[in-house]
Scaffold this motif. Sequence first.
Motif, PDB file in Angstrom:
ATOM      1  N   SER A   3       0.844  -1.195   0.000  1.00 46.52           N
ATOM      2  CA  SER A   3       0.000   0.000   0.000  1.00 46.52           C
ATOM      3  C   SER A   3       0.879   1.244   0.000  1.00 46.52           C
ATOM      4  O   SER A   3       1.689   1.425   0.919  1.00 46.52           O
ATOM      5  CB  SER A   3      -0.909   0.037   1.229  1.00 46.52           C
ATOM      6  OG  SER A   3      -1.537   1.310   1.335  1.00 46.52           O
ATOM      7  N   PRO A   4       0.741   2.120  -0.989  1.00 47.40           N
ATOM      8  CA  PRO A   4       1.537   3.359  -1.000  1.00 47.40           C
ATOM      9  C   PRO A   4       1.125   4.335   0.088  1.00 47.40           C
ATOM     10  O   PRO A   4       1.804   5.341   0.297  1.00 47.40           O
ATOM     11  CB  PRO A   4       1.265   3.934  -2.399  1.00 47.40           C
ATOM     12  CG  PRO A   4      -0.040   3.352  -2.809  1.00 47.40           C
ATOM     13  CD  PRO A   4      -0.107   1.993  -2.193  1.00 47.40           C
ATOM     14  N   TYR A   5       0.009   4.053   0.784  1.00 46.54           N
ATOM     15  CA  TYR A   5      -0.442   4.927   1.860  1.00 46.54           C
ATOM     16  C   TYR A   5       0.088   4.518   3.234  1.00 46.54           C
ATOM     17  O   TYR A   5       0.021   5.308   4.178  1.00 46.54           O
ATOM     18  CB  TYR A   5      -1.968   4.957   1.919  1.00 46.54           C
ATOM     19  CG  TYR A   5      -2.627   5.661   0.756  1.00 46.54           C
ATOM     20  CD1 TYR A   5      -2.073   6.811   0.200  1.00 46.54           C
ATOM     21  CD2 TYR A   5      -3.803   5.174   0.206  1.00 46.54           C
ATOM     22  CE1 TYR A   5      -2.672   7.457  -0.866  1.00 46.54           C
ATOM     23  CE2 TYR A   5      -4.421   5.815  -0.862  1.00 46.54           C
ATOM     24  CZ  TYR A   5      -3.847   6.958  -1.395  1.00 46.54           C
ATOM     25  OH  TYR A   5      -4.445   7.599  -2.453  1.00 46.54           O
ATOM     26  N   SER A   6       0.600   3.298   3.358  1.00 44.21           N
ATOM     27  CA  SER A   6       0.967   2.845   4.704  1.00 44.21           C
ATOM     28  C   SER A   6       2.318   2.141   4.799  1.00 44.21           C
ATOM     29  O   SER A   6       2.834   1.976   5.902  1.00 44.21           O
ATOM     30  CB  SER A   6      -0.121   1.911   5.249  1.00 44.21           C
ATOM     31  OG  SER A   6      -0.312   0.797   4.395  1.00 44.21           O
ATOM     32  N   HIS A   7       2.914   1.726   3.691  1.00 42.60           N
ATOM     33  CA  HIS A   7       4.173   0.981   3.758  1.00 42.60           C
ATOM     34  C   HIS A   7       5.369   1.867   3.428  1.00 42.60           C
ATOM     35  O   HIS A   7       5.356   2.610   2.444  1.00 42.60           O
ATOM     36  CB  HIS A   7       4.146  -0.208   2.788  1.00 42.60           C
ATOM     37  CG  HIS A   7       3.216  -1.296   3.199  1.00 42.60           C
ATOM     38  ND1 HIS A   7       2.341  -1.903   2.334  1.00 42.60           N
ATOM     39  CD2 HIS A   7       3.012  -1.883   4.409  1.00 42.60           C
ATOM     40  CE1 HIS A   7       1.646  -2.827   2.977  1.00 42.60           C
ATOM     41  NE2 HIS A   7       2.031  -2.824   4.238  1.00 42.60           N
ATOM     42  N   ASN A   8       6.414   1.773   4.262  1.00 37.63           N
ATOM     43  CA  ASN A   8       7.696   2.454   4.005  1.00 37.63           C
ATOM     44  C   ASN A   8       7.493   3.922   3.640  1.00 37.63           C
ATOM     45  O   ASN A   8       7.933   4.396   2.589  1.00 37.63           O
ATOM     46  CB  ASN A   8       8.462   1.741   2.884  1.00 37.63           C
ATOM     47  CG  ASN A   8       8.832   0.322   3.244  1.00 37.63           C
ATOM     48  OD1 ASN A   8       9.180   0.025   4.386  1.00 37.63           O
ATOM     49  ND2 ASN A   8       8.761  -0.578   2.275  1.00 37.63           N
ATOM     50  N   LEU A   9       6.850   4.658   4.538  1.00 35.17           N
ATOM     51  CA  LEU A   9       6.523   6.057   4.267  1.00 35.17           C
ATOM     52  C   LEU A   9       7.743   6.947   4.477  1.00 35.17           C
ATOM     53  O   LEU A   9       8.312   7.016   5.570  1.00 35.17           O
ATOM     54  CB  LEU A   9       5.381   6.518   5.175  1.00 35.17           C
ATOM     55  CG  LEU A   9       4.026   5.851   4.922  1.00 35.17           C
ATOM     56  CD1 LEU A   9       3.013   6.279   5.968  1.00 35.17           C
ATOM     57  CD2 LEU A   9       3.516   6.177   3.524  1.00 35.17           C
ATOM     58  N   LEU A  10       8.138   7.637   3.414  1.00 37.47           N
ATOM     59  CA  LEU A  10       9.291   8.531   3.444  1.00 37.47           C
ATOM     60  C   LEU A  10       8.934   9.813   2.709  1.00 37.47           C
ATOM     61  O   LEU A  10       8.603   9.776   1.515  1.00 37.47           O
ATOM     62  CB  LEU A  10      10.501   7.859   2.794  1.00 37.47           C
ATOM     63  CG  LEU A  10      11.782   8.689   2.704  1.00 37.47           C
ATOM     64  CD1 LEU A  10      12.343   8.976   4.088  1.00 37.47           C
ATOM     65  CD2 LEU A  10      12.832   7.972   1.850  1.00 37.47           C
ATOM     66  N   ASP A  11       8.977  10.936   3.428  1.00 35.20           N
ATOM     67  CA  ASP A  11       8.658  12.249   2.842  1.00 35.20           C
ATOM     68  C   ASP A  11       7.296  12.248   2.147  1.00 35.20           C
ATOM     69  O   ASP A  11       7.118  12.851   1.078  1.00 35.20           O
ATOM     70  CB  ASP A  11       9.747  12.682   1.858  1.00 35.20           C
ATOM     71  CG  ASP A  11      11.094  12.891   2.541  1.00 35.20           C
ATOM     72  OD1 ASP A  11      11.098  13.228   3.738  1.00 35.20           O
ATOM     73  OD2 ASP A  11      12.131  12.708   1.879  1.00 35.20           O
ATOM     74  N   GLY A  12       6.334  11.531   2.731  1.00 33.29           N
ATOM     75  CA  GLY A  12       4.972  11.542   2.221  1.00 33.29           C
ATOM     76  C   GLY A  12       4.639  10.470   1.205  1.00 33.29           C
ATOM     77  O   GLY A  12       3.472  10.316   0.840  1.00 33.29           O
ATOM     78  N   ASP A  13       5.637   9.742   0.713  1.00 31.58           N
ATOM     79  CA  ASP A  13       5.399   8.669  -0.255  1.00 31.58           C
ATOM     80  C   ASP A  13       5.661   7.312   0.392  1.00 31.58           C
ATOM     81  O   ASP A  13       6.545   7.174   1.243  1.00 31.58           O
ATOM     82  CB  ASP A  13       6.314   8.826  -1.475  1.00 31.58           C
ATOM     83  CG  ASP A  13       5.964  10.047  -2.309  1.00 31.58           C
ATOM     84  OD1 ASP A  13       4.758  10.304  -2.494  1.00 31.58           O
ATOM     85  OD2 ASP A  13       6.887  10.744  -2.768  1.00 31.58           O
ATOM     86  N   GLY A  14       4.886   6.298  -0.045  1.00 33.80           N
ATOM     87  CA  GLY A  14       5.080   4.942   0.441  1.00 33.80           C
ATOM     88  C   GLY A  14       5.724   4.083  -0.634  1.00 33.80           C
ATOM     89  O   GLY A  14       5.367   4.174  -1.816  1.00 33.80           O
TER      90      GLY A  14
END
Length: 289
Positions: A196-207
Amino acid sequence: TANGINRGLLGQNGCIDWVHFSFPQDGISGNFVVGLARQVWENTDIIWAVTMNAEDQGEERGLSYTIDNSTWHTALIGERIYNVYAEDSLVFAASENGLWKSIIDDPHDTPMWALFEPAIQAILLEDSLVFDTDEILTNEVISFAFDNRPYYSQAVLWLGTLDGLARSSDIEGRNWQIFRAEYDPNKIYAYPNPYSPYSHNLLDGDGYVRFHTSEVVSYTIEMSIYNFALGIVFNKKYDRRSGTESLKWDGKDQNGKLVDNGVYFINLKFAEKQNRSPEDHWLKLIVVK
């Protein structure tokens, strides 16, 4: 405690005389105190406290500190701090937004803070022009340690994050070595999967989703991502000689728009052996927003 800071002085009779400091009367930012550190510098004892908002209106997250054991000041207001560490003139604070550092020249001056960049590993492989590159894909730093054991030739920084452990012998944190739980070095796979780009490996607002490869000998890895209808949505070449980024994808198409939920096919093109042409390596990835 959850109701402020207590300082105890041990008397000759064995009793402890306690002094209580709390918000708002004593100047700390909040009454929920989750960490303390002592700094000795320029003949001054500085006490640092990680202070968070408890129940009173007006409390804020941040750091509180005193140089005279009675008057309190605040720093990094609004930051969710996890722990604070002091060594000589240096103060480090692990926070939701990363690792902060301050250098105290004069204890009476207002401290100035700088935020470290997220940890990147770029280790030049032996007899090679390429780097073993990895990244901590989160801004959040949960814990920090300053390691000056004689085992090391110079002081070492340690970071604990939601994406692994990182170590650097550079006080500025320009290069790190990253450690994670065991994985299979001989397999090619995407993780996490589903992603999920909303919850996994979040860096500077991107997943991000990561891709792990087996042994690679080519200088570049070409990544092509196709939707279920085999229409290409993203393509990029990663140059392993740059040492600037790991093999990852932020879930966006070539125009910078997040892709729809569904199954995607990933083609990683690289050579695994010397004097061989690059080969196709296919993976399946499920995107669930």
